[in-house]
Write a protein that holds these residues in place. Structure first.
Motif, PDB file in Angstrom:
ATOM      1  N   GLN A 155      -4.342  20.168  11.886  1.00 53.70           N
ATOM      2  CA  GLN A 155      -4.536  19.515  13.180  1.00 53.70           C
ATOM      3  C   GLN A 155      -3.521  18.384  13.327  1.00 53.70           C
ATOM      4  N   SER A 156      -2.277  18.716  13.100  1.00 51.15           N
ATOM      5  CA  SER A 156      -1.245  17.688  13.119  1.00 51.15           C
ATOM      6  C   SER A 156      -1.134  17.042  14.506  1.00 51.15           C
ATOM      7  N   HIS A 157      -1.146  15.721  14.540  1.00 51.54           N
ATOM      8  CA  HIS A 157      -1.027  15.000  15.808  1.00 51.54           C
ATOM      9  C   HIS A 157       0.429  14.752  16.183  1.00 51.54           C
ATOM     10  N   TRP A 158       1.334  14.971  15.237  1.00 48.65           N
ATOM     11  CA  TRP A 158       2.752  14.641  15.466  1.00 48.65           C
ATOM     12  C   TRP A 158       3.636  15.848  15.187  1.00 48.65           C
ATOM     13  N   LYS A 159       3.103  17.029  15.380  1.00 54.39           N
ATOM     14  CA  LYS A 159       3.828  18.264  15.099  1.00 54.39           C
ATOM     15  C   LYS A 159       5.153  18.292  15.867  1.00 54.39           C
TER      16      LYS A 159
ATOM     17  N   LYS B 154       1.459   5.844  21.804  1.00 54.51           N
ATOM     18  CA  LYS B 154       0.670   7.055  22.034  1.00 54.51           C
ATOM     19  C   LYS B 154      -0.818   6.747  22.279  1.00 54.51           C
ATOM     20  N   TYR B 155      -1.346   5.768  21.531  1.00 49.38           N
ATOM     21  CA  TYR B 155      -2.805   5.548  21.575  1.00 49.38           C
ATOM     22  C   TYR B 155      -3.208   4.225  22.214  1.00 49.38           C
ATOM     23  N   GLY B 156      -2.246   3.398  22.615  1.00 49.43           N
ATOM     24  CA  GLY B 156      -2.542   2.039  23.040  1.00 49.43           C
ATOM     25  C   GLY B 156      -3.551   1.930  24.172  1.00 49.43           C
TER      26      GLY B 156
ATOM     27  N   SER C 287       0.813  -1.216   0.000  1.00 53.02           N
ATOM     28  CA  SER C 287       0.000   0.000   0.000  1.00 53.02           C
ATOM     29  C   SER C 287       0.849   1.270   0.000  1.00 53.02           C
ATOM     30  N   GLY C 288       2.177   1.117   0.034  1.00 51.60           N
ATOM     31  CA  GLY C 288       3.045   2.290  -0.028  1.00 51.60           C
ATOM     32  C   GLY C 288       3.245   2.995   1.296  1.00 51.60           C
ATOM     33  N   CYS C 289       2.755   2.424   2.385  1.00 50.27           N
ATOM     34  CA  CYS C 289       2.868   3.085   3.690  1.00 50.27           C
ATOM     35  C   CYS C 289       4.327   3.261   4.120  1.00 50.27           C
ATOM     36  N   VAL C 290       5.167   2.308   3.754  1.00 56.16           N
ATOM     37  CA  VAL C 290       6.545   2.331   4.272  1.00 56.16           C
ATOM     38  C   VAL C 290       7.407   3.387   3.578  1.00 56.16           C
ATOM     39  N   THR C 291       6.853   4.067   2.575  1.00 55.24           N
ATOM     40  CA  THR C 291       7.557   5.232   2.032  1.00 55.24           C
ATOM     41  C   THR C 291       7.761   6.266   3.142  1.00 55.24           C
ATOM     42  N   CYS C 292       6.805   6.383   4.022  1.00 58.28           N
ATOM     43  CA  CYS C 292       6.840   7.416   5.057  1.00 58.28           C
ATOM     44  C   CYS C 292       6.916   6.861   6.481  1.00 58.28           C
ATOM     45  N   HIS C 293       6.572   5.600   6.679  1.00 57.36           N
ATOM     46  CA  HIS C 293       6.522   5.037   8.031  1.00 57.36           C
ATOM     47  C   HIS C 293       7.506   3.891   8.197  1.00 57.36           C
ATOM     48  N   ALA C 294       8.106   3.813   9.381  1.00 59.92           N
ATOM     49  CA  ALA C 294       8.871   2.635   9.793  1.00 59.92           C
ATOM     50  C   ALA C 294       8.073   1.942  10.890  1.00 59.92           C
TER      51      ALA C 294
ATOM     52  N   GLY D 110      -6.887  10.272   5.292  1.00 63.15           N
ATOM     53  CA  GLY D 110      -5.734  11.155   5.414  1.00 63.15           C
ATOM     54  C   GLY D 110      -5.914  12.053   6.626  1.00 63.15           C
ATOM     55  N   SER D 111      -4.856  12.803   6.961  1.00 63.70           N
ATOM     56  CA  SER D 111      -4.922  13.677   8.130  1.00 63.70           C
ATOM     57  C   SER D 111      -4.839  15.125   7.676  1.00 63.70           C
ATOM     58  N   SER D 112      -5.150  16.036   8.590  1.00 65.93           N
ATOM     59  CA  SER D 112      -5.168  17.461   8.265  1.00 65.93           C
ATOM     60  C   SER D 112      -3.897  18.129   8.748  1.00 65.93           C
TER      61      SER D 112
ATOM     62  N   VAL E 178       3.782  16.898   7.576  1.00 66.56           N
ATOM     63  CA  VAL E 178       2.759  17.633   8.338  1.00 66.56           C
ATOM     64  C   VAL E 178       1.404  16.962   8.250  1.00 66.56           C
ATOM     65  N   ALA E 179       1.185  16.153   7.233  1.00 70.68           N
ATOM     66  CA  ALA E 179      -0.103  15.475   7.100  1.00 70.68           C
ATOM     67  C   ALA E 179       0.094  14.225   6.273  1.00 70.68           C
ATOM     68  N   MET E 180      -0.830  13.308   6.418  1.00 69.88           N
ATOM     69  CA  MET E 180      -0.766  12.071   5.636  1.00 69.88           C
ATOM     70  C   MET E 180      -1.816  12.126   4.554  1.00 69.88           C
TER      71      MET E 180
ATOM     72  N   PRO F 137      11.854  11.476  10.795  1.00 70.08           N
ATOM     73  CA  PRO F 137      11.143  10.638   9.826  1.00 70.08           C
ATOM     74  C   PRO F 137       9.909  11.368   9.302  1.00 70.08           C
ATOM     75  N   ILE F 138       9.477  11.006   8.083  1.00 68.88           N
ATOM     76  CA  ILE F 138       8.343  11.707   7.470  1.00 68.88           C
ATOM     77  C   ILE F 138       7.069  11.463   8.274  1.00 68.88           C
ATOM     78  N   GLY F 139       6.802  10.210   8.604  1.00 69.27           N
ATOM     79  CA  GLY F 139       5.642   9.878   9.431  1.00 69.27           C
ATOM     80  C   GLY F 139       6.103   9.177  10.695  1.00 69.27           C
ATOM     81  N   PRO F 140       5.250   9.122  11.728  1.00 62.99           N
ATOM     82  CA  PRO F 140       5.640   8.457  12.979  1.00 62.99           C
ATOM     83  C   PRO F 140       5.815   6.957  12.787  1.00 62.99           C
ATOM     84  N   ALA F 141       6.787   6.393  13.497  1.00 62.46           N
ATOM     85  CA  ALA F 141       6.931   4.928  13.504  1.00 62.46           C
ATOM     86  C   ALA F 141       5.695   4.328  14.168  1.00 62.46           C
ATOM     87  N   TRP F 142       5.272   3.184  13.666  1.00 57.67           N
ATOM     88  CA  TRP F 142       4.022   2.627  14.179  1.00 57.67           C
ATOM     89  C   TRP F 142       4.143   2.144  15.614  1.00 57.67           C
ATOM     90  N   GLN F 143       5.334   1.813  16.084  1.00 59.41           N
ATOM     91  CA  GLN F 143       5.464   1.484  17.514  1.00 59.41           C
ATOM     92  C   GLN F 143       5.220   2.732  18.362  1.00 59.41           C
TER      93      GLN F 143
HETATM   94  C1  HEC Z   1       3.274  10.536   2.163  1.00 56.51           C
HETATM   95  C2  HEC Z   1       3.706   9.994   3.439  1.00 56.51           C
HETATM   96  C3  HEC Z   1       2.792   9.007   4.145  1.00 56.51           C
HETATM   97  C4  HEC Z   1       2.281   7.827   3.658  1.00 56.51           C
HETATM   98  C5  HEC Z   1       2.476   7.197   2.276  1.00 56.51           C
HETATM   99  C6  HEC Z   1       1.528   7.226   4.748  1.00 56.51           C
HETATM  100  N1  HEC Z   1       1.576   8.038   5.850  1.00 56.51           N
HETATM  101 FE1  HEC Z   1       0.713   7.648   7.676  1.00 56.51          FE
HETATM  102  N2  HEC Z   1       1.361   9.478   8.339  1.00 56.51           N
HETATM  103  C7  HEC Z   1       2.144  10.374   7.624  1.00 56.51           C
HETATM  104  C8  HEC Z   1       2.356  11.562   8.433  1.00 56.51           C
HETATM  105  C9  HEC Z   1       3.154  12.791   8.026  1.00 56.51           C
HETATM  106  C10 HEC Z   1       1.666  11.334   9.651  1.00 56.51           C
HETATM  107  C11 HEC Z   1       1.554  12.296  10.851  1.00 56.51           C
HETATM  108  C12 HEC Z   1       0.310  13.139  10.685  1.00 56.51           C
HETATM  109  C13 HEC Z   1       0.061  14.063  11.850  1.00 56.51           C
HETATM  110  O1  HEC Z   1       1.014  14.680  12.359  1.00 56.51           O
HETATM  111  O2  HEC Z   1      -1.112  14.172  12.279  1.00 56.51           O
HETATM  112  C14 HEC Z   1       1.064  10.005   9.558  1.00 56.51           C
HETATM  113  C15 HEC Z   1       0.322   9.429  10.561  1.00 56.51           C
HETATM  114  C16 HEC Z   1      -0.151   8.130  10.561  1.00 56.51           C
HETATM  115  C17 HEC Z   1      -0.809   7.471  11.668  1.00 56.51           C
HETATM  116  C18 HEC Z   1      -1.104   8.127  13.035  1.00 56.51           C
HETATM  117  C19 HEC Z   1      -2.304   9.053  12.886  1.00 56.51           C
HETATM  118  C20 HEC Z   1      -2.597   9.880  14.115  1.00 56.51           C
HETATM  119  O3  HEC Z   1      -3.735  10.393  14.196  1.00 56.51           O
HETATM  120  O4  HEC Z   1      -1.752  10.050  15.009  1.00 56.51           O
HETATM  121  C21 HEC Z   1      -1.118   6.197  11.264  1.00 56.51           C
HETATM  122  C22 HEC Z   1      -1.826   5.110  12.067  1.00 56.51           C
HETATM  123  C23 HEC Z   1      -0.658   6.067   9.892  1.00 56.51           C
HETATM  124  N3  HEC Z   1      -0.077   7.245   9.504  1.00 56.51           N
HETATM  125  C24 HEC Z   1      -0.802   4.926   9.123  1.00 56.51           C
HETATM  126  C25 HEC Z   1      -0.503   4.850   7.750  1.00 56.51           C
HETATM  127  C26 HEC Z   1      -0.842   3.723   6.878  1.00 56.51           C
HETATM  128  C27 HEC Z   1      -1.530   2.437   7.350  1.00 56.51           C
HETATM  129  C28 HEC Z   1      -0.394   4.039   5.629  1.00 56.51           C
HETATM  130  C29 HEC Z   1      -0.545   3.252   4.331  1.00 56.51           C
HETATM  131  C30 HEC Z   1      -1.911   2.926   3.950  1.00 56.51           C
HETATM  132  C31 HEC Z   1       0.236   5.374   5.711  1.00 56.51           C
HETATM  133  N4  HEC Z   1       0.133   5.818   7.006  1.00 56.51           N
HETATM  134  C32 HEC Z   1       0.834   6.019   4.654  1.00 56.51           C
HETATM  135  C33 HEC Z   1       2.666  10.192   6.370  1.00 56.51           C
HETATM  136  C34 HEC Z   1       2.337   9.129   5.526  1.00 56.51           C
END
Ligand code: HEC
Length: 74
Positions: A62-66, A39-41, A8-15, A57-59, A72-74, A28-34
């Motif tokens: 209202q960034s949760h990981w600022k 944070k939410y467990g 699904s391409g998630c690992v482009t931004c997440h570890a 997607g996120s806004s 800044v958003a997903m 890192p671009i997005g938060p690590a899932w651990q």
């Molecule tokens: C283009 C980069 C990018 C991709 C691709 C991406 N994410 Fe994210 N993701 C982010 C960023 C940036 C944040 C932090 C947003 C914020 O600060 O609210 C985030 C946040 C999250 C969060 C936490 C949300 C929260 O409210 O705290 C989860 C869960 C998540 N991503 C899951 C996924 C999954 C599952 C996928 C694949 C389907 C994915 N992400 C693909 C960039 C990405």
């Protein structure tokens, strides 16, 4: 789950763990899932909220990981 995340391409931004770094030593671009799990467990409403974020997607307003991630958003 890991295969699905790769397909699904998630690992482009997440570890999975917090070791990931963004380009040029940035955060890192997005938060690590651990970190997401830490944070939410304990929040019983988190599952529904996180599913909504992943589906819609996120806004950036209202960034949760600022300050913790370079994206800044997903
Ligand atoms: C283009 C980069 C990018 C991709 C691709 C991406 N994410 Fe994210 N993701 C982010 C960023 C940036 C944040 C932090 C947003 C914020 O600060 O609210 C985030 C946040 C999250 C969060 C936490 C949300 C929260 O409210 O705290 C989860 C869960 C998540 N991503 C899951 C996924 C999954 C599952 C996928 C694949 C389907 C994915 N992400 C693909 C960039 C990405």
């Amino acid at each position: 789950m890991i295969n699905l995340a790769h397909q699904s391409g998630c690992v482009t931004c997440h570890a999975i763990s917090g070791a990931g770094k963004g380009p040029n030593g940035l955060k890192p671009i997005g938060p690590a899932w651990q970190d997401v799990a830490r944070k939410y467990g304990r929040d019983p409403d988190a599952k529904a909220a996180l599913v909504t974020t992943v589906l819609n997607g996120s806004s950036s307003y209202q960034s949760h990981w600022k300050g913790e991630v370079s994206g800044v958003a997903m």
